[in-house]
Design a protein around this motif. Sequence first.
Motif, PDB file in Angstrom:
ATOM      1  N   ILE A   1       0.484   4.915  12.668  1.00 14.44           N
ATOM      2  CA  ILE A   1      -0.588   3.942  12.884  1.00 14.44           C
ATOM      3  C   ILE A   1      -1.893   4.451  12.270  1.00 14.44           C
ATOM      4  CG2 ILE A   1      -2.023   2.854  14.656  1.00 14.44           C
ATOM      5  CD1 ILE A   1       0.585   2.711  16.370  1.00 14.44           C
ATOM      6  N   MET A   2      -2.176   5.730  12.431  1.00 10.33           N
ATOM      7  CA  MET A   2      -3.389   6.301  11.841  1.00 10.33           C
ATOM      8  C   MET A   2      -3.350   6.198  10.320  1.00 10.33           C
ATOM      9  SD  MET A   2      -4.009   9.566  14.362  1.00 10.33           S
ATOM     10  CE  MET A   2      -5.126  10.341  13.233  1.00 10.33           C
ATOM     11  N   TRP A   3      -2.186   6.437   9.714  1.00 21.17           N
ATOM     12  CA  TRP A   3      -2.053   6.313   8.262  1.00 21.17           C
ATOM     13  C   TRP A   3      -2.328   4.871   7.845  1.00 21.17           C
ATOM     14  CZ3 TRP A   3       0.551   3.364   4.817  1.00 21.17           C
ATOM     15  CH2 TRP A   3       0.483   3.771   3.485  1.00 21.17           C
ATOM     16  N   GLN A   4      -1.731   3.908   8.556  1.00 24.17           N
ATOM     17  CA  GLN A   4      -1.914   2.494   8.222  1.00 24.17           C
ATOM     18  C   GLN A   4      -3.386   2.099   8.333  1.00 24.17           C
ATOM     19  OE1 GLN A   4       0.535   0.389   7.079  1.00 24.17           O
ATOM     20  NE2 GLN A   4      -1.155  -0.982   6.638  1.00 24.17           N
ATOM     21  N   ASN A   5      -4.053   2.541   9.393  1.00 24.34           N
ATOM     22  CA  ASN A   5      -5.468   2.221   9.577  1.00 24.34           C
ATOM     23  C   ASN A   5      -6.318   2.816   8.456  1.00 24.34           C
ATOM     24  OD1 ASN A   5      -4.827   0.827  11.902  1.00 24.34           O
ATOM     25  ND2 ASN A   5      -5.453   2.471  13.279  1.00 24.34           N
ATOM     26  N   ALA A   6      -6.038   4.057   8.091  1.00 25.78           N
ATOM     27  CA  ALA A   6      -6.792   4.700   7.008  1.00 25.78           C
ATOM     28  C   ALA A   6      -6.566   3.974   5.685  1.00 25.78           C
ATOM     29  CB  ALA A   6      -6.393   6.173   6.894  1.00 25.78           C
TER      30      ALA A   6
ATOM     31  N   VAL B   1       0.862  -1.179   0.000  1.00 27.18           N
ATOM     32  CA  VAL B   1       0.000   0.000   0.000  1.00 27.18           C
ATOM     33  C   VAL B   1       0.892   1.220   0.000  1.00 27.18           C
ATOM     34  CG1 VAL B   1      -1.929  -1.077   1.164  1.00 27.18           C
ATOM     35  CG2 VAL B   1      -0.163   0.006   2.519  1.00 27.18           C
ATOM     36  N   ASP B   2       0.449   2.278  -0.626  1.00 28.27           N
ATOM     37  CA  ASP B   2       1.265   3.472  -0.670  1.00 28.27           C
ATOM     38  C   ASP B   2       0.387   4.690  -0.884  1.00 28.27           C
ATOM     39  OD1 ASP B   2       1.555   4.459  -3.710  1.00 28.27           O
ATOM     40  OD2 ASP B   2       1.401   2.292  -3.663  1.00 28.27           O
ATOM     41  N   ALA B   3       0.953   5.860  -0.701  1.00 24.27           N
ATOM     42  CA  ALA B   3       0.240   7.116  -0.867  1.00 24.27           C
ATOM     43  C   ALA B   3       0.400   7.650  -2.275  1.00 24.27           C
ATOM     44  CB  ALA B   3       0.767   8.134   0.145  1.00 24.27           C
ATOM     45  N   CYS B   4       0.719   6.812  -3.189  1.00 28.40           N
ATOM     46  CA  CYS B   4       1.162   7.198  -4.520  1.00 28.40           C
ATOM     47  C   CYS B   4       0.071   6.985  -5.567  1.00 28.40           C
ATOM     48  CB  CYS B   4       2.405   6.364  -4.841  1.00 28.40           C
ATOM     49  SG  CYS B   4       3.341   6.938  -6.232  1.00 28.40           S
ATOM     50  N   ASP B   5      -1.143   7.441  -5.322  1.00 34.70           N
ATOM     51  CA  ASP B   5      -2.246   7.226  -6.258  1.00 34.70           C
ATOM     52  C   ASP B   5      -1.992   7.826  -7.626  1.00 34.70           C
ATOM     53  OD1 ASP B   5      -3.939   5.735  -4.651  1.00 34.70           O
ATOM     54  OD2 ASP B   5      -4.704   7.525  -3.667  1.00 34.70           O
ATOM     55  N   ARG B   6      -1.211   8.883  -7.690  1.00 33.76           N
ATOM     56  CA  ARG B   6      -0.945   9.526  -8.974  1.00 33.76           C
ATOM     57  C   ARG B   6       0.162   8.827  -9.749  1.00 33.76           C
ATOM     58  NH1 ARG B   6      -1.004  12.856  -5.051  1.00 33.76           N
ATOM     59  NH2 ARG B   6       1.187  13.311  -5.160  1.00 33.76           N
ATOM     60  N   CYS B   7       0.826   7.909  -9.115  1.00 36.40           N
ATOM     61  CA  CYS B   7       1.984   7.246  -9.720  1.00 36.40           C
ATOM     62  C   CYS B   7       1.544   6.206 -10.749  1.00 36.40           C
ATOM     63  CB  CYS B   7       2.810   6.583  -8.617  1.00 36.40           C
ATOM     64  SG  CYS B   7       4.382   5.950  -9.178  1.00 36.40           S
ATOM     65  N   GLU B   8       2.323   6.023 -11.785  1.00 38.57           N
ATOM     66  CA  GLU B   8       2.053   5.049 -12.832  1.00 38.57           C
ATOM     67  C   GLU B   8       1.972   3.633 -12.273  1.00 38.57           C
ATOM     68  OE1 GLU B   8       1.108   4.773 -16.421  1.00 38.57           O
ATOM     69  OE2 GLU B   8       0.978   6.743 -15.600  1.00 38.57           O
ATOM     70  N   VAL B   9       2.659   3.354 -11.178  1.00 36.17           N
ATOM     71  CA  VAL B   9       2.692   2.002 -10.621  1.00 36.17           C
ATOM     72  C   VAL B   9       1.283   1.502 -10.363  1.00 36.17           C
ATOM     73  CG1 VAL B   9       3.383   0.615  -8.640  1.00 36.17           C
ATOM     74  CG2 VAL B   9       4.955   2.292  -9.587  1.00 36.17           C
ATOM     75  N   ARG B  10       0.485   2.295  -9.687  1.00 35.22           N
ATOM     76  CA  ARG B  10      -0.859   1.857  -9.325  1.00 35.22           C
ATOM     77  C   ARG B  10      -1.701   1.632 -10.574  1.00 35.22           C
ATOM     78  NH1 ARG B  10      -3.235   3.837  -4.388  1.00 35.22           N
ATOM     79  NH2 ARG B  10      -1.624   2.491  -3.654  1.00 35.22           N
TER      80      ARG B  10
ATOM     81  N   PHE C   1       6.434   9.673  -1.098  1.00 40.07           N
ATOM     82  CA  PHE C   1       5.858   9.026   0.075  1.00 40.07           C
ATOM     83  C   PHE C   1       5.541  10.083   1.117  1.00 40.07           C
ATOM     84  CE2 PHE C   1       8.233   5.599  -1.880  1.00 40.07           C
ATOM     85  CZ  PHE C   1       7.353   4.536  -1.768  1.00 40.07           C
ATOM     86  N   ALA C   2       4.434   9.906   1.815  1.00 39.50           N
ATOM     87  CA  ALA C   2       4.061  10.786   2.919  1.00 39.50           C
ATOM     88  C   ALA C   2       4.885  10.401   4.142  1.00 39.50           C
ATOM     89  CB  ALA C   2       2.574  10.638   3.218  1.00 39.50           C
ATOM     90  N   ASP C   3       5.189  11.369   5.009  1.00 39.69           N
ATOM     91  CA  ASP C   3       5.953  11.076   6.223  1.00 39.69           C
ATOM     92  C   ASP C   3       5.288   9.980   7.049  1.00 39.69           C
ATOM     93  OD1 ASP C   3       7.886  12.933   5.589  1.00 39.69           O
ATOM     94  OD2 ASP C   3       7.091  14.495   6.901  1.00 39.69           O
ATOM     95  N   ALA C   4       3.956  10.070   7.215  1.00 39.41           N
ATOM     96  CA  ALA C   4       3.248   9.069   8.025  1.00 39.41           C
ATOM     97  C   ALA C   4       3.364   7.683   7.400  1.00 39.41           C
ATOM     98  CB  ALA C   4       1.783   9.466   8.191  1.00 39.41           C
ATOM     99  N   GLU C   5       3.407   7.614   6.077  1.00 37.72           N
ATOM    100  CA  GLU C   5       3.563   6.339   5.382  1.00 37.72           C
ATOM    101  C   GLU C   5       4.929   5.724   5.690  1.00 37.72           C
ATOM    102  OE1 GLU C   5       3.398   4.665   0.798  1.00 37.72           O
ATOM    103  OE2 GLU C   5       3.397   6.818   1.161  1.00 37.72           O
ATOM    104  N   LEU C   6       5.959   6.541   5.670  1.00 40.51           N
ATOM    105  CA  LEU C   6       7.302   6.053   5.982  1.00 40.51           C
ATOM    106  C   LEU C   6       7.382   5.590   7.435  1.00 40.51           C
ATOM    107  CD1 LEU C   6       9.358   8.776   4.093  1.00 40.51           C
ATOM    108  CD2 LEU C   6       8.914   6.423   3.367  1.00 40.51           C
ATOM    109  N   ARG C   7       6.722   6.333   8.313  1.00 36.98           N
ATOM    110  CA  ARG C   7       6.705   5.946   9.733  1.00 36.98           C
ATOM    111  C   ARG C   7       5.955   4.635   9.916  1.00 36.98           C
ATOM    112  NH1 ARG C   7       5.496  12.142  11.009  1.00 36.98           N
ATOM    113  NH2 ARG C   7       7.662  12.844  10.903  1.00 36.98           N
ATOM    114  N   ALA C   8       4.862   4.447   9.190  1.00 34.78           N
ATOM    115  CA  ALA C   8       4.113   3.191   9.268  1.00 34.78           C
ATOM    116  C   ALA C   8       5.009   2.021   8.857  1.00 34.78           C
ATOM    117  CB  ALA C   8       2.876   3.259   8.380  1.00 34.78           C
ATOM    118  N   GLY C   9       5.843   2.233   7.856  1.00 40.12           N
ATOM    119  CA  GLY C   9       6.774   1.188   7.436  1.00 40.12           C
ATOM    120  C   GLY C   9       7.777   0.845   8.522  1.00 40.12           C
TER     121      GLY C   9
END
Length: 105
Positions: free
Chosen positions: A80-85, A5-14, A39-47
């Motif tokens: 954790i909030m990012w991961q839950n969302a 999962v990632d915050a990269c909705d605009r990215c070609e990967v998805r 990547f969003a900071d919260a996403e990196l922290r979730a990792g």
Amino acid sequence: MGLVVDACDRCEVRRQADGRWCTQEYLKELVEQYEHCPFADAELRAGKIGRAMQQHPEGISEEDLVKETGLDLGQIEAGIMWQNAEFVRWHRQFGEPDGPDAPPG
């Protein structure tokens, strides 16, 4: 098999990932594309949190999680909030509408 999962909705990967089987060549292409995704900071922290928790399947205290990740409690909460969302977003998009975990209504 893992879920990415990632915050990269605009990215070609998805956009390219839908419906394609994962060959070694395709996985190499995904890695190259992900290297350029923002990547969003919260996403990196979730990792970081996820990797630390994998090392402690029996559980880990907040204090030890802070030490192991180098994050403070606010950063851990944001991760954790990012991961839950992301879980909720993924489940809404891909979850089974009639499955046992389906939301009521």
